[in-house]
Structure formats: structure tokens, C-alpha cells
Design a protein around this motif. Sequence first.
Motif, PDB file in Angstrom:
ATOM      1  N   LYS A 101     -73.178  70.495  51.860  1.00 28.49           N
ATOM      2  CA  LYS A 101     -71.841  70.182  52.387  1.00 28.49           C
ATOM      3  C   LYS A 101     -70.939  71.418  52.448  1.00 28.49           C
ATOM      4  N   ASN A 102     -71.192  72.381  51.555  1.00 27.19           N
ATOM      5  CA  ASN A 102     -70.323  73.560  51.471  1.00 27.19           C
ATOM      6  C   ASN A 102     -70.949  74.850  52.029  1.00 27.19           C
ATOM      7  N   GLN A 109     -72.103  77.517  54.809  1.00 25.45           N
ATOM      8  CA  GLN A 109     -71.605  77.910  56.131  1.00 25.45           C
ATOM      9  C   GLN A 109     -72.670  77.662  57.200  1.00 25.45           C
TER      10      GLN A 109
END
Length: 311
Positions: A165-166, A168
Motif C-alpha cells: 500500500k505504501n 511507490q
Amino acid sequence: MDQMNDEFNVTYLTFSGHVELHRFRFLYFLVMFIVYVLILCSNSIILCIIWIHKSLHEPMYIFIAALLLNSILFSTNIYPKLLIDFLSDKQVITHSHCVFQFFAYYSLGASEFLLLSAMAYDRYVSICKPLQYPVIMRKSTVSVLLLLAWLLPALQVMASAAIIKNVQICRFTLTGIFCNNSIYNLFCVIPRTLSINGVSILLNTALLPMLFILFTYAKILIISYQSSRDVRKKAAQTCLPHLLVLMSTSYLSSYDIIKARLQVYFPRSAHLIMTLQIVIYHPLFNPIIYGIKMKEISKHLKKLLCEGKLN
């Protein structure tokens, strides 16, 4: 296509794994809709049979019911979105929805191996330690095994989902028709922690349970061979369906692992066929095997069908 909706700050991803969708979208939709209904009905009928008949409220049948419920949840994670995409002009998904689909796909997939491990343990105790069976396989034991089968994979895959989810993203096109480990190809750089956690999930929820199952059934085979004909018959009747399901699960999971870990190239049509096998073949295979091969379930199923014909 604008990949970023500035107003809502939502990242959209595009699926590119469909083949000739503009020509066969209605055929795809019809076939997959029928398959989804069959999956829901076949799994639910056997699930209800086990729920209704108290004679089937034994650990072995409870684990079978859990496996069938797992198939329903697994399919529901995939099919509704897939059916919508078949009729849509653009096959897109939000990044957050994709991460959730990834989480549910691998969490429920891993739970299948652990549920099969619980079944193998139940069969081992039943056949190899019959006098101790009521003491070992109590309701509390069954409840703990079921909880662990769903909770352990969920916690491990949740860690990967949180990392994903985090991370890049540099690309916005998924080479598939739903969110699985093809999401890794979108990252600018794959974090080492994600790779390590992926190997850990594979080891803890697939390879180790599979080795445990094979070891357990080998022990059952040895004990059965040395025992009476009735014991051998019981072992064959109750263990064969579980082994068939294990082979089916292992075969389909191996494709997913090989493609992700070894970065093997498959033509788009071949990739689509293999992917559809995962979401079609296996959720239908479970209820067919248990409905036909498990004597007690088969008996109640035939009775239900006969009553339906008479009515």
C-alpha cells in the motif's frame, strides 16, 4: 487515461490480461456468471447438508465445511469485479481495492493449505490413534485449528499488503485480470522486506503444511497397510478426497508461484487460461470431490436430490 484523479487523490490501475474482450465480452460474462452461480450453489448445498444433519457434526465434516466456505469467500473476492470488468469499456481498479483483493486472494489461498493440514491431522488421529480420538479432537481443538487456519495467513499477508500500500508505483498497468502478485511489476523498486515476507508466507502457509500433509498420509498408509481390511478401507474412503484436493491446490498454486518468483514469460492467452483455471476449476472441484467421494455427504446429497425430483 489519466491515472490519477486529482479531485479525490485516488490511484487507478488498468488490467491488460483480457484476450479479445471487445469481441467476446458477453460470452465471457455469461460463462463466468454461470460458473460463479454453480460455485455458490454447489458449495452452499454441501455446507448446508453438513450444518443441518447432526450426524455430520464431526471434526472431519466441520473441516470440509470450512474448506467449502473458504472457496465461497475466495470466489466472491474475484468474480463480482471480474463480471463488472467484462461489461465495462475500461477494466480499472483503485489501488486500495487492488491491495485488498491481493490480501484476500493470498490469505484465503493459504488458508486452504492449513485447512487441509488440519484434515490430515484429524485423519491421522482417527486412523492411527482411534481410542484417543475423542480426547484429542475435542470441540475446543477443532475451534483452535480453524482459527489458526484463517488467522495465521491473514496476519502474514496483511504485513505484505501494508508494505504494498505504501510502495511507490512507476507503472499503472497490471498484466492480469485481477490483483495477485502481478502487482509487484508496478513498483519502481521491490522492497527487500516484501520479498522476505513473501518467502516466509510461502514457507509457512504452503510448503511446510504440504510436507506435514504428505508425512501424515505416509504414516496413515503405513499403519493402514499393517492393519485390518476395514482400517485400509476407512483410510482409502476418507483420505483419498483430501489428497485429490491437495493435488489440485498444489498444481494451481505452483503456477502462480513460478510466474512470480522465476519471472517466467507466458503468452497472454496461456496466462489467461491458467488464471481462469485457478478461479474456475478449483472452487468447483472441492464440492464435486466431497459430494461424490465422501460416503455420508453423498448419501444425504442423493436423498436431497431424490426429494427434489419427487416434489
